[in-house]
Design an enzyme around this catalytic site. Sequence first.
Site, PDB file in Angstrom:
ATOM      1  N   LYS A   1       0.836  -1.217   0.000  1.00  0.00           N
ATOM      2  CA  LYS A   1       0.000   0.000   0.000  1.00  0.00           C
ATOM      3  C   LYS A   1       0.864   1.258   0.000  1.00  0.00           C
ATOM      4  CE  LYS A   1      -1.816   1.429   4.073  1.00  0.00           C
ATOM      5  NZ  LYS A   1      -1.486   2.814   4.438  1.00  0.00           N
ATOM      6  N   ASN A   2       1.847   1.306   0.920  1.00  0.00           N
ATOM      7  CA  ASN A   2       2.595   2.550   1.101  1.00  0.00           C
ATOM      8  C   ASN A   2       3.660   2.772   0.027  1.00  0.00           C
ATOM      9  OD1 ASN A   2       0.981   3.127   3.219  1.00  0.00           O
ATOM     10  ND2 ASN A   2       2.488   2.649   4.818  1.00  0.00           N
TER      11      ASN A   2
ATOM     12  N   ARG B   1      -4.682  10.508   4.682  1.00  0.00           N
ATOM     13  CA  ARG B   1      -3.656  11.547   4.711  1.00  0.00           C
ATOM     14  C   ARG B   1      -2.690  11.444   3.538  1.00  0.00           C
ATOM     15  NH1 ARG B   1      -2.355  13.878   9.201  1.00  0.00           N
ATOM     16  NH2 ARG B   1      -0.218  13.847   8.473  1.00  0.00           N
TER      17      ARG B   1
ATOM     18  N   CYS C   1      -4.940  12.756  13.492  1.00  0.00           N
ATOM     19  CA  CYS C   1      -5.642  11.509  13.200  1.00  0.00           C
ATOM     20  C   CYS C   1      -5.530  10.605  14.410  1.00  0.00           C
ATOM     21  CB  CYS C   1      -5.088  10.848  11.945  1.00  0.00           C
ATOM     22  SG  CYS C   1      -3.499  10.097  12.206  1.00  0.00           S
TER      23      CYS C   1
ATOM     24  N   ARG D   1       0.425  14.522  13.522  1.00  0.00           N
ATOM     25  CA  ARG D   1       0.896  14.319  12.151  1.00  0.00           C
ATOM     26  C   ARG D   1       0.857  15.564  11.254  1.00  0.00           C
ATOM     27  NH1 ARG D   1      -1.295   8.712   9.914  1.00  0.00           N
ATOM     28  NH2 ARG D   1       0.544   8.844   8.620  1.00  0.00           N
TER      29      ARG D   1
ATOM     30  N   ASP E   1       4.519   0.488  12.186  1.00  0.00           N
ATOM     31  CA  ASP E   1       3.333  -0.162  11.608  1.00  0.00           C
ATOM     32  C   ASP E   1       3.205  -1.633  12.022  1.00  0.00           C
ATOM     33  OD1 ASP E   1       2.607   2.181  10.424  1.00  0.00           O
ATOM     34  OD2 ASP E   1       3.337   1.668   8.419  1.00  0.00           O
TER      35      ASP E   1
ATOM     36  N   ARG F   1      -8.723  -0.605   4.393  1.00  0.00           N
ATOM     37  CA  ARG F   1      -7.780   0.387   3.855  1.00  0.00           C
ATOM     38  C   ARG F   1      -6.432  -0.242   3.515  1.00  0.00           C
ATOM     39  NH1 ARG F   1      -6.824   5.250   7.479  1.00  0.00           N
ATOM     40  NH2 ARG F   1      -5.489   5.575   5.674  1.00  0.00           N
TER      41      ARG F   1
END
Length: 426
Positions: free
Chosen positions: A22-23, A101, A125, A130, A313, A405
């Site tokens: 994802k990132n 974000r 958040c 952040r 994470d 997500r």
Amino acid sequence: MDKIVIDGGVPLEGEVSISGAKNAALPIMAATLLAPGVHRLHNVPRLADIRTMKRVLGLMGVTFEESGGLMGPPLPEGALLVDTSNLTGWMAPYEVVKTMRAAVLVLGPLLARAHQASVSLPGGCAIGARPINLHLKGLEAMGVKITLNQGYVEAKTKELKGAEIILDFPTVTGTENLMMAATLAKGTTRIVNAAQEPEVGDLASFLVALGAQIEGIGTDILTIHGVEALSPAPYKVMSDRIEAGTYLAAAAITKGKVAVTNAPVAHLTAVIEKLHDAGVRCATSGDRIEVQPGGGLNGADIKTLPYPGFPTDMQAQFMALMSVAKGASVITETIFEDRFIHVGELKRLGADITISGNQAVVRGRRHLSGAPVMATDLRASASLIIAGLAAQGTTEVHRVYHLDRGYANLVEKLSALGARIKRVPA
Ligand code: EPU
């Protein structure tokens, strides 16, 4: 709203294949803005955040094709065609940025391509305040004029120019935004104290495929020599190290025998080492990691750090694992100021955890017991799923949209490993 129901206590067994990261996919999608034309991306995970990024880019005139047909023959699973030929807008509205974000990643590419951008300022958040001050400071050094207007960052530049940028903290998306802007800037940009996360490296490799000139990929100093133009190139997104780590933790907590395949093994060193410290036997070979049922699970301390340290994470998932380990573990969170929201929910499952500032002390219990719990953010949700897999009885995880997500086909993948898990409308 759907919920996930788990009947815990089944050792997981089998093979699970890891999806695209994802990132890495999110900044790569934003980076397609830099090179007008049709991009062919592979290994893009099917996730809610990816759909949100498509929505953001769609507002700027970008079009997509993921099943094929319109722009050619049918596409394989995970392929995504992105057509950035026509740029018709440069705004990322609040409605989108507040849900994801990472939408701020369009800032650098828009400035490079259109010399202007209007991006909603993300608020705080679930895991902390952040801010994006480091993104903005770096862009200002590159000749961008920034004003804040009604919650929006209004950014404009006549011409982006190379600069020496020393980041106060190796921010991941900040490094990505600045690197993307620098690819088309006049002159050379040096980003010192750059984030070294593998996803930053994957974005850099994509930019190089487009024709960018970047030195120092994977290190904390990135040197980017601006070029006149970039052009589309096919690219395969790296696999998701956090998804892989999450399945390793799930296998370990159920004392299962699981092979995680298509895993970015080299990027999981810190996680695998900590699993070893906790008594979990992991054997790696190529892109495969096998978790074997071993002896007991022991407490182990972790401290989250920028890469190559232990990833924030994976903190919540590791905490779930430690909640049934023998002895105590100290978990120190140094990246985000408020990333222990999962603790209250893990305690509902019987975990013994005490928080003091940015440290949590977890005293392992013999058993957790199932209960209804609430997901609060993506990784917190993953930790509750992991705990639920080990808990005696039934665990119901509510607000599962957080999981959508970031975890592709989570319920299907865990079911295939033998977990008694299902998604039901709440
Ligand atoms: N920070 C600032 N100013 C800035 C930027 C960051 O003070 O201008 C602070 C943040 O408040 C935070 C720390 O620096 O305390 C680290 O933030 P960073 O900018 O590195 O995080 P991010 O880029 O917003 C990415 C990932 C996160 C991951 C972090 C840390 C993406 C899209 N998101 O966020 O992923 O936790 O790096 O590794 O890449 C997730 O996938 O669940 C997730 C939250």
